[in-house]
Motif scaffolding. Structure first.
Motif, PDB file in Angstrom:
ATOM      1  N   GLU A   1       0.824  -1.209   0.000  1.00 39.07           N
ATOM      2  CA  GLU A   1       0.000   0.000   0.000  1.00 39.07           C
ATOM      3  C   GLU A   1       0.859   1.261   0.000  1.00 39.07           C
ATOM      4  N   CYS A   2       2.158   1.085   0.020  1.00 38.87           N
ATOM      5  CA  CYS A   2       3.056   2.197   0.321  1.00 38.87           C
ATOM      6  C   CYS A   2       3.583   2.848  -0.948  1.00 38.87           C
ATOM      7  N   ASP A   3       2.810   3.801  -1.498  1.00 36.06           N
ATOM      8  CA  ASP A   3       3.213   4.421  -2.750  1.00 36.06           C
ATOM      9  C   ASP A   3       4.403   5.361  -2.597  1.00 36.06           C
ATOM     10  N   SER A   4       4.703   5.784  -1.383  1.00 41.14           N
ATOM     11  CA  SER A   4       5.838   6.682  -1.183  1.00 41.14           C
ATOM     12  C   SER A   4       6.993   6.017  -0.444  1.00 41.14           C
ATOM     13  N   CYS A   5       6.899   4.697  -0.222  1.00 42.63           N
ATOM     14  CA  CYS A   5       7.970   4.006   0.499  1.00 42.63           C
ATOM     15  C   CYS A   5       9.278   3.995  -0.282  1.00 42.63           C
ATOM     16  N   ALA A   6       9.206   3.852  -1.597  1.00 39.16           N
ATOM     17  CA  ALA A   6      10.431   3.807  -2.396  1.00 39.16           C
ATOM     18  C   ALA A   6      11.257   5.068  -2.187  1.00 39.16           C
ATOM     19  N   GLU A   7      10.610   6.224  -2.205  1.00 40.54           N
ATOM     20  CA  GLU A   7      11.333   7.478  -1.998  1.00 40.54           C
ATOM     21  C   GLU A   7      11.878   7.562  -0.578  1.00 40.54           C
ATOM     22  N   LEU A   8      11.087   7.136   0.394  1.00 40.11           N
ATOM     23  CA  LEU A   8      11.512   7.205   1.788  1.00 40.11           C
ATOM     24  C   LEU A   8      12.715   6.305   2.053  1.00 40.11           C
ATOM     25  N   TYR A   9      12.628   5.056   1.621  1.00 38.33           N
ATOM     26  CA  TYR A   9      13.685   4.084   1.896  1.00 38.33           C
ATOM     27  C   TYR A   9      14.891   4.236   0.969  1.00 38.33           C
ATOM     28  N   ASP A  10      14.630   4.431  -0.310  1.00 38.64           N
ATOM     29  CA  ASP A  10      15.712   4.399  -1.293  1.00 38.64           C
ATOM     30  C   ASP A  10      16.411   5.738  -1.469  1.00 38.64           C
ATOM     31  N   ASP A  11      15.811   6.804  -0.936  1.00 37.59           N
ATOM     32  CA  ASP A  11      16.418   8.129  -1.071  1.00 37.59           C
ATOM     33  C   ASP A  11      16.582   8.802   0.283  1.00 37.59           C
ATOM     34  N   ILE A  12      15.466   9.163   0.906  1.00 34.86           N
ATOM     35  CA  ILE A  12      15.521  10.002   2.109  1.00 34.86           C
ATOM     36  C   ILE A  12      16.317   9.349   3.231  1.00 34.86           C
ATOM     37  N   PHE A  13      16.003   8.099   3.585  1.00 41.81           N
ATOM     38  CA  PHE A  13      16.698   7.447   4.695  1.00 41.81           C
ATOM     39  C   PHE A  13      18.141   7.087   4.363  1.00 41.81           C
ATOM     40  N   LYS A  14      18.533   7.194   3.111  1.00 42.63           N
ATOM     41  CA  LYS A  14      19.916   6.899   2.739  1.00 42.63           C
ATOM     42  C   LYS A  14      20.806   8.139   2.758  1.00 42.63           C
ATOM     43  N   ARG A  15      20.230   9.287   3.021  1.00 45.85           N
ATOM     44  CA  ARG A  15      21.030  10.509   3.086  1.00 45.85           C
ATOM     45  C   ARG A  15      21.795  10.545   4.409  1.00 45.85           C
ATOM     46  N   GLU A  16      23.030  10.995   4.344  1.00 44.58           N
ATOM     47  CA  GLU A  16      23.917  10.901   5.501  1.00 44.58           C
ATOM     48  C   GLU A  16      23.372  11.631   6.722  1.00 44.58           C
ATOM     49  N   TYR A  17      22.841  12.824   6.536  1.00 40.30           N
ATOM     50  CA  TYR A  17      22.365  13.590   7.686  1.00 40.30           C
ATOM     51  C   TYR A  17      21.136  12.943   8.325  1.00 40.30           C
ATOM     52  N   LEU A  18      20.328  12.213   7.534  1.00 38.60           N
ATOM     53  CA  LEU A  18      19.213  11.471   8.111  1.00 38.60           C
ATOM     54  C   LEU A  18      19.716  10.311   8.950  1.00 38.60           C
ATOM     55  N   ALA A  19      20.800   9.667   8.490  1.00 37.05           N
ATOM     56  CA  ALA A  19      21.377   8.555   9.261  1.00 37.05           C
ATOM     57  C   ALA A  19      21.871   9.043  10.623  1.00 37.05           C
ATOM     58  N   TYR A  20      22.466  10.233  10.648  1.00 39.26           N
ATOM     59  CA  TYR A  20      22.899  10.797  11.933  1.00 39.26           C
ATOM     60  C   TYR A  20      21.711  10.985  12.871  1.00 39.26           C
ATOM     61  N   SER A  21      20.618  11.518  12.344  1.00 42.65           N
ATOM     62  CA  SER A  21      19.436  11.731  13.176  1.00 42.65           C
ATOM     63  C   SER A  21      18.820  10.420  13.629  1.00 42.65           C
ATOM     64  N   LEU A  22      18.785   9.429  12.748  1.00 44.93           N
ATOM     65  CA  LEU A  22      18.243   8.123  13.114  1.00 44.93           C
ATOM     66  C   LEU A  22      19.058   7.464  14.220  1.00 44.93           C
ATOM     67  N   SER A  23      20.353   7.797  14.293  1.00 45.87           N
ATOM     68  CA  SER A  23      21.197   7.184  15.318  1.00 45.87           C
ATOM     69  C   SER A  23      20.804   7.635  16.725  1.00 45.87           C
ATOM     70  N   GLY A  24      20.019   8.694  16.833  1.00 44.81           N
ATOM     71  CA  GLY A  24      19.551   9.162  18.135  1.00 44.81           C
ATOM     72  C   GLY A  24      18.240   8.528  18.558  1.00 44.81           C
ATOM     73  N   LEU A  25      17.762   7.553  17.777  1.00 38.79           N
ATOM     74  CA  LEU A  25      16.488   6.904  18.052  1.00 38.79           C
ATOM     75  C   LEU A  25      16.639   5.386  17.987  1.00 38.79           C
ATOM     76  N   ASP A  26      15.823   4.664  18.745  1.00 39.39           N
ATOM     77  CA  ASP A  26      15.619   3.255  18.465  1.00 39.39           C
ATOM     78  C   ASP A  26      14.584   3.188  17.350  1.00 39.39           C
ATOM     79  N   VAL A  27      14.782   2.286  16.404  1.00 39.59           N
ATOM     80  CA  VAL A  27      13.926   2.233  15.215  1.00 39.59           C
ATOM     81  C   VAL A  27      13.340   0.838  15.067  1.00 39.59           C
ATOM     82  N   ALA A  28      12.048   0.783  14.788  1.00 37.13           N
ATOM     83  CA  ALA A  28      11.378  -0.493  14.559  1.00 37.13           C
ATOM     84  C   ALA A  28      10.502  -0.387  13.323  1.00 37.13           C
ATOM     85  N   GLN A  29      10.397  -1.485  12.574  1.00 37.47           N
ATOM     86  CA  GLN A  29       9.514  -1.561  11.417  1.00 37.47           C
ATOM     87  C   GLN A  29       8.321  -2.455  11.761  1.00 37.47           C
TER      88      GLN A  29
END
Length: 351
Positions: free
Chosen positions: A227-255
Protein backbone atom coordinates in the motif's frame (compact mmCIF):
# COMPACT_ATOMS: atom_id res chain seq x y z
CA UNK A 1 31.87 20.36 9.81
CA UNK A 2 30.85 20.17 6.15
CA UNK A 3 28.44 17.36 6.93
CA UNK A 4 26.95 19.38 9.79
CA UNK A 5 26.43 22.41 7.56
CA UNK A 6 24.71 20.33 4.88
CA UNK A 7 22.53 18.66 7.47
CA UNK A 8 21.52 21.91 9.09
CA UNK A 9 20.80 23.59 5.79
CA UNK A 10 18.26 20.94 4.86
CA UNK A 11 16.25 21.70 7.99
CA UNK A 12 15.14 24.99 6.47
CA UNK A 13 11.38 25.13 6.56
CA UNK A 14 9.89 27.99 4.65
CA UNK A 15 6.80 28.96 6.59
CA UNK A 16 6.01 32.59 7.21
CA UNK A 17 3.06 33.17 9.47
CA UNK A 18 3.05 36.95 9.41
CA UNK A 19 -0.17 38.55 8.20
CA UNK A 20 -0.36 38.79 4.41
CA UNK A 21 -2.75 40.71 2.20
CA UNK A 22 -4.97 38.43 0.12
CA UNK A 23 -3.33 37.56 -3.17
CA UNK A 24 0.09 38.81 -2.12
CA UNK A 25 3.04 36.43 -1.55
CA UNK A 26 4.69 36.48 1.85
CA UNK A 27 8.28 37.71 1.87
CA UNK A 28 10.84 35.74 3.85
CA UNK A 29 13.51 37.55 5.84
CA UNK A 30 15.98 36.51 3.15
CA UNK A 31 14.06 38.65 0.66
CA UNK A 32 12.90 35.68 -1.41
CA UNK A 33 9.31 35.39 -2.54
CA UNK A 34 7.45 32.82 -0.48
CA UNK A 35 7.60 29.69 -2.68
CA UNK A 36 4.49 28.16 -1.15
CA UNK A 37 1.92 30.91 -1.56
CA UNK A 38 -1.00 29.91 -3.72
CA UNK A 39 -4.43 31.38 -4.39
CA UNK A 40 -7.30 29.15 -3.26
CA UNK A 41 -9.67 27.86 -5.97
CA UNK A 42 -12.54 30.26 -6.59
CA UNK A 43 -15.04 27.52 -5.77
CA UNK A 44 -13.87 27.17 -2.16
CA UNK A 45 -16.57 28.49 0.14
CA UNK A 46 -16.54 32.18 1.09
CA UNK A 47 -17.13 31.44 4.74
CA UNK A 48 -17.68 33.77 7.70
CA UNK A 49 -16.14 30.92 9.72
CA UNK A 50 -19.28 30.22 11.70
CA UNK A 51 -18.81 26.49 11.49
CA UNK A 52 -22.27 25.54 12.66
CA UNK A 53 -23.75 27.64 9.87
CA UNK A 54 -21.34 26.11 7.35
CA UNK A 55 -22.38 22.60 8.36
CA UNK A 56 -26.09 23.40 8.19
CA UNK A 57 -25.73 25.03 4.77
CA UNK A 58 -23.77 22.05 3.48
CA UNK A 59 -26.33 19.64 4.92
CA UNK A 60 -29.13 21.51 3.13
CA UNK A 61 -27.21 21.07 -0.14
CA UNK A 62 -26.65 17.36 0.64
CA UNK A 63 -22.95 17.98 1.12
CA UNK A 64 -20.38 17.61 3.88
CA UNK A 65 -17.74 20.09 5.08
CA UNK A 66 -13.98 19.89 4.70
CA UNK A 67 -11.94 22.18 6.96
CA UNK A 68 -8.74 22.95 5.07
CA UNK A 69 -5.94 24.21 7.35
CA UNK A 70 -3.14 25.95 5.47
CA UNK A 71 -0.30 28.41 5.94
CA UNK A 72 1.47 30.73 3.58
CA UNK A 73 4.86 29.31 2.66
CA UNK A 74 3.67 25.71 2.74
CA UNK A 75 4.89 23.86 -0.37
CA UNK A 76 2.64 20.90 0.40
CA UNK A 77 -0.38 23.22 0.36
CA UNK A 78 0.70 24.36 -3.10
CA UNK A 79 1.07 20.72 -4.12
CA UNK A 80 -2.44 19.96 -2.87
CA UNK A 81 -3.95 22.91 -4.72
CA UNK A 82 -2.02 22.34 -7.95
CA UNK A 83 -1.70 18.54 -8.21
CA UNK A 84 -4.92 17.49 -6.48
CA UNK A 85 -7.40 20.30 -6.99
CA UNK A 86 -5.80 20.92 -10.37
CA UNK A 87 -7.09 17.46 -11.33
CA UNK A 88 -10.49 17.81 -13.04
CA UNK A 89 -11.85 14.56 -11.56
CA UNK A 90 -10.89 15.55 -8.02
CA UNK A 91 -12.29 19.05 -8.44
CA UNK A 92 -15.60 17.76 -9.79
CA UNK A 93 -15.90 15.15 -7.02
CA UNK A 94 -15.09 17.69 -4.31
CA UNK A 95 -17.46 20.35 -5.60
CA UNK A 96 -20.27 17.83 -5.93
CA UNK A 97 -20.02 16.41 -2.42
CA UNK A 98 -18.26 18.98 -0.21
CA UNK A 99 -17.99 22.59 0.89
CA UNK A 100 -14.33 23.45 1.52
CA UNK A 101 -13.67 26.02 4.26
CA UNK A 102 -10.14 27.45 4.46
CA UNK A 103 -8.56 28.22 7.83
CA UNK A 104 -5.17 29.89 8.15
CA UNK A 105 -3.19 28.02 10.80
CA UNK A 106 -1.67 31.32 11.98
CA UNK A 107 -4.60 33.58 11.10
CA UNK A 108 -6.50 36.04 13.28
CA UNK A 109 -9.93 35.90 11.65
CA UNK A 110 -12.77 35.22 14.05
CA UNK A 111 -14.04 31.63 14.18
CA UNK A 112 -17.28 30.47 15.78
CA UNK A 113 -16.64 26.86 16.66
CA UNK A 114 -19.09 23.96 16.80
CA UNK A 115 -20.00 24.78 20.40
CA UNK A 116 -20.85 28.35 19.44
CA UNK A 117 -17.77 29.76 21.15
CA UNK A 118 -15.86 32.60 19.51
CA UNK A 119 -12.12 32.20 18.96
CA UNK A 120 -9.66 32.92 16.15
CA UNK A 121 -8.04 30.82 13.43
CA UNK A 122 -4.74 30.13 15.17
CA UNK A 123 -6.39 29.27 18.50
CA UNK A 124 -8.92 27.03 16.75
CA UNK A 125 -6.11 25.33 14.80
CA UNK A 126 -4.23 24.68 18.03
CA UNK A 127 -7.39 23.31 19.65
CA UNK A 128 -7.75 20.89 16.72
CA UNK A 129 -4.12 19.83 17.24
CA UNK A 130 -3.11 20.86 13.74
CA UNK A 131 0.62 20.15 13.43
CA UNK A 132 0.96 20.02 9.65
CA UNK A 133 -0.28 21.87 6.65
CA UNK A 134 -2.20 20.99 4.73
CA UNK A 135 -4.45 19.29 7.26
CA UNK A 136 -8.00 18.44 6.27
CA UNK A 137 -10.79 17.56 8.68
CA UNK A 138 -13.77 15.89 7.00
CA UNK A 139 -16.94 16.56 9.00
CA UNK A 140 -20.25 14.73 8.95
CA UNK A 141 -23.66 16.38 9.23
CA UNK A 142 -23.32 16.72 13.02
CA UNK A 143 -19.85 18.25 12.86
CA UNK A 144 -18.05 15.08 13.91
CA UNK A 145 -14.63 14.48 12.34
CA UNK A 146 -15.04 11.27 10.32
CA UNK A 147 -11.65 11.46 8.60
CA UNK A 148 -8.54 13.44 9.38
CA UNK A 149 -5.80 13.88 6.79
CA UNK A 150 -2.66 15.24 8.47
CA UNK A 151 -0.44 16.37 5.62
CA UNK A 152 -0.38 15.78 1.90
CA UNK A 153 -1.98 12.76 0.21
CA UNK A 154 -1.08 12.02 -3.42
CA UNK A 155 -4.03 12.31 -5.86
CA UNK A 156 -4.90 8.60 -5.98
CA UNK A 157 -5.02 8.29 -2.18
CA UNK A 158 -6.81 11.63 -1.92
CA UNK A 159 -9.55 10.39 -4.28
CA UNK A 160 -10.08 7.42 -1.98
CA UNK A 161 -10.44 9.78 0.98
CA UNK A 162 -13.05 11.80 -0.89
CA UNK A 163 -14.95 8.66 -1.89
CA UNK A 164 -14.83 7.32 1.67
CA UNK A 165 -16.47 10.42 3.15
CA UNK A 166 -18.73 11.33 0.22
CA UNK A 167 -20.12 7.80 0.16
CA UNK A 168 -20.61 7.89 3.95
CA UNK A 169 -18.55 4.72 4.31
CA UNK A 170 -17.45 6.11 7.68
CA UNK A 171 -20.77 4.78 9.01
CA UNK A 172 -19.58 1.23 8.29
CA UNK A 173 -15.98 1.41 9.53
CA UNK A 174 -12.67 3.21 9.36
CA UNK A 175 -10.82 4.53 6.33
CA UNK A 176 -8.30 1.73 6.84
CA UNK A 177 -11.13 -0.84 6.69
CA UNK A 178 -12.45 0.82 3.54
CA UNK A 179 -9.04 0.68 1.89
CA UNK A 180 -8.61 -2.98 2.84
CA UNK A 181 -11.97 -3.79 1.29
CA UNK A 182 -11.06 -2.06 -1.97
CA UNK A 183 -7.74 -3.90 -2.04
CA UNK A 184 -9.46 -7.24 -1.51
CA UNK A 185 -11.75 -6.44 -4.43
CA UNK A 186 -8.76 -5.58 -6.64
CA UNK A 187 -9.81 -1.94 -6.96
CA UNK A 188 -6.50 -0.43 -5.82
CA UNK A 189 -3.04 -0.87 -7.32
CA UNK A 190 -0.50 -2.57 -5.05
CA UNK A 191 3.20 -3.40 -5.07
CA UNK A 192 5.05 -6.41 -3.70
CA UNK A 193 8.43 -4.80 -2.96
CA UNK A 194 9.82 -5.25 0.54
CA UNK A 195 11.79 -2.52 2.31
CA UNK A 196 14.32 -2.78 5.11
CA UNK A 197 15.70 0.01 7.30
CA UNK A 198 19.21 -0.79 8.59
CA UNK A 199 19.60 -0.90 12.35
CA UNK A 200 15.96 -1.74 13.05
CA UNK A 201 15.04 -3.72 16.16
CA UNK A 202 14.76 -7.49 15.79
CA UNK A 203 11.49 -9.22 14.98
CA UNK A 204 9.19 -10.18 16.61
CA UNK A 205 9.15 -6.77 18.24
CA UNK A 206 9.74 -6.52 21.99
CA UNK A 207 9.53 -2.76 22.21
CA UNK A 208 9.94 -2.42 25.95
CA UNK A 209 12.42 -5.21 26.70
CA UNK A 210 14.71 -4.35 23.78
CA UNK A 211 15.01 -0.72 24.91
CA UNK A 212 15.48 -0.98 28.67
CA UNK A 213 18.99 0.41 28.70
CA UNK A 214 19.19 2.53 25.54
CA UNK A 215 17.81 5.80 26.91
CA UNK A 216 16.63 6.69 23.39
CA UNK A 217 13.17 7.57 22.11
CA UNK A 218 11.56 5.09 19.73
CA UNK A 219 10.40 5.53 16.15
CA UNK A 220 8.06 2.87 14.80
CA UNK A 221 7.74 2.92 11.03
CA UNK A 222 4.35 1.50 10.11
CA UNK A 223 4.37 0.53 6.44
CA UNK A 224 2.31 -1.91 4.44
CA UNK A 225 4.57 -2.65 1.42
CA UNK A 226 1.70 -3.27 -0.97
CA UNK A 227 0.00 0.00 0.00
CA UNK A 228 3.06 2.20 0.32
CA UNK A 229 3.21 4.42 -2.75
CA UNK A 230 5.84 6.68 -1.18
CA UNK A 231 7.97 4.01 0.50
CA UNK A 232 10.43 3.81 -2.40
CA UNK A 233 11.33 7.48 -2.00
CA UNK A 234 11.51 7.20 1.79
CA UNK A 235 13.68 4.08 1.90
CA UNK A 236 15.71 4.40 -1.29
CA UNK A 237 16.42 8.13 -1.07
CA UNK A 238 15.52 10.00 2.11
CA UNK A 239 16.70 7.45 4.70
CA UNK A 240 19.92 6.90 2.74
CA UNK A 241 21.03 10.51 3.09
CA UNK A 242 23.92 10.90 5.50
CA UNK A 243 22.36 13.59 7.69
CA UNK A 244 19.21 11.47 8.11
CA UNK A 245 21.38 8.55 9.26
CA UNK A 246 22.90 10.80 11.93
CA UNK A 247 19.44 11.73 13.18
CA UNK A 248 18.24 8.12 13.11
CA UNK A 249 21.20 7.18 15.32
CA UNK A 250 19.55 9.16 18.14
CA UNK A 251 16.49 6.90 18.05
CA UNK A 252 15.62 3.25 18.46
CA UNK A 253 13.93 2.23 15.22
CA UNK A 254 11.38 -0.49 14.56
CA UNK A 255 9.51 -1.56 11.42
CA UNK A 256 5.94 -2.79 11.65
CA UNK A 257 3.44 -4.12 9.14
CA UNK A 258 0.11 -2.77 10.43
CA UNK A 259 -1.77 -5.82 9.12
CA UNK A 260 0.50 -8.49 10.62
CA UNK A 261 -1.08 -10.78 13.22
CA UNK A 262 2.16 -11.60 15.01
CA UNK A 263 2.26 -11.08 18.77
CA UNK A 264 4.48 -8.19 19.83
CA UNK A 265 5.30 -6.25 22.96
CA UNK A 266 4.23 -2.61 22.77
CA UNK A 267 6.47 0.24 24.02
CA UNK A 268 4.55 0.31 27.31
CA UNK A 269 4.99 -3.43 27.85
CA UNK A 270 1.68 -4.91 26.68
CA UNK A 271 1.59 -8.16 24.71
CA UNK A 272 -0.85 -7.96 21.80
CA UNK A 273 -1.28 -8.64 18.11
CA UNK A 274 0.52 -6.14 15.90
CA UNK A 275 -2.57 -5.46 13.81
CA UNK A 276 -4.62 -4.80 16.96
CA UNK A 277 -1.99 -2.35 18.20
CA UNK A 278 -1.95 -0.56 14.82
CA UNK A 279 -5.74 -0.33 14.93
CA UNK A 280 -5.66 1.10 18.45
CA UNK A 281 -3.20 3.73 17.23
CA UNK A 282 -5.52 4.50 14.27
CA UNK A 283 -2.80 3.92 11.69
CA UNK A 284 -4.37 4.75 8.33
CA UNK A 285 -1.48 5.88 6.12
CA UNK A 286 1.54 3.98 4.85
CA UNK A 287 4.20 4.97 5.78
CA UNK A 288 3.45 6.47 9.18
CA UNK A 289 6.21 7.35 11.64
CA UNK A 290 5.07 7.14 15.27
CA UNK A 291 7.42 8.31 18.02
CA UNK A 292 7.43 7.21 21.66
CA UNK A 293 9.36 8.50 24.66
CA UNK A 294 11.46 6.27 26.92
CA UNK A 295 8.37 5.46 29.01
CA UNK A 296 6.52 4.13 25.97
CA UNK A 297 4.14 7.07 25.56
CA UNK A 298 3.41 8.39 22.07
CA UNK A 299 4.74 11.93 21.69
CA UNK A 300 4.55 12.67 17.96
CA UNK A 301 3.75 11.19 14.56
CA UNK A 302 3.84 11.88 10.83
CA UNK A 303 1.20 10.25 8.63
CA UNK A 304 1.38 11.76 5.16
CA UNK A 305 3.77 12.38 2.28
CA UNK A 306 6.85 14.43 3.25
CA UNK A 307 10.17 15.31 1.66
CA UNK A 308 13.57 15.06 3.35
CA UNK A 309 13.62 18.36 5.26
CA UNK A 310 10.34 17.59 7.00
CA UNK A 311 11.28 14.00 7.86
CA UNK A 312 14.63 15.24 9.16
CA UNK A 313 12.90 17.87 11.26
CA UNK A 314 10.54 15.27 12.75
CA UNK A 315 13.44 13.00 13.75
CA UNK A 316 15.34 15.84 15.42
CA UNK A 317 12.18 17.20 17.07
CA UNK A 318 11.87 13.96 19.02
CA UNK A 319 15.51 12.85 19.32
CA UNK A 320 16.54 16.17 20.88
CA UNK A 321 13.53 16.32 23.19
CA UNK A 322 12.45 19.64 21.66
CA UNK A 323 8.82 18.52 21.63
CA UNK A 324 8.76 18.89 25.44
CA UNK A 325 9.39 22.63 25.33
CA UNK A 326 7.69 23.40 22.01
CA UNK A 327 4.44 21.47 21.48
CA UNK A 328 3.85 23.09 18.07
CA UNK A 329 6.02 21.37 15.47
CA UNK A 330 5.61 24.22 12.98
CA UNK A 331 6.96 26.71 15.55
CA UNK A 332 9.94 24.44 16.07
CA UNK A 333 10.65 24.39 12.35
CA UNK A 334 10.05 28.12 12.07
CA UNK A 335 12.76 28.76 14.66
CA UNK A 336 15.12 26.49 12.73
CA UNK A 337 14.32 28.38 9.55
CA UNK A 338 15.03 31.75 11.15
CA UNK A 339 18.38 30.62 12.58
CA UNK A 340 19.49 29.06 9.31
CA UNK A 341 18.34 32.07 7.29
CA UNK A 342 20.45 34.28 9.57
CA UNK A 343 23.45 32.09 8.67
CA UNK A 344 22.68 32.45 4.97
CA UNK A 345 21.53 28.88 4.33
CA UNK A 346 18.93 28.17 1.69
CA UNK A 347 17.48 24.91 0.34
CA UNK A 348 14.98 23.59 -2.14
CA UNK A 349 12.16 22.56 0.18
CA UNK A 350 10.82 19.89 -2.13
CA UNK A 351 14.00 17.87 -2.66
Amino acid sequence: MKTLIIALSLLLFSTAHAATAPGQPTQLETGLVNPGYQEKPEWFKESFLNLRDDIEEAKTANKRVILYFYQDGCPYCTKLLQDNFGNAEITEKTRQHFEVVSINMWGDREVTDLDGKTTNEKAFSAAQQVQYTPSLLFLDESGKVVLRVNGYYAPDKFKLALDFVAGKHDQAGSFRDYFAKLKAEGKVTTSSKEYTLPGSLAQPLRLQDARKDTGRPLMVLFAKPDECDSCAELYDDIFKREYLAYSLSGLDVAQADPDADTTIQTPDGKDMKLNEWAKSLEIKYSPSLVFFDTDGKEVFRTEAYFKAFHIHGALDYVATGAYRAQPEFQRYLQHRREVLAAHGFNVDLMK
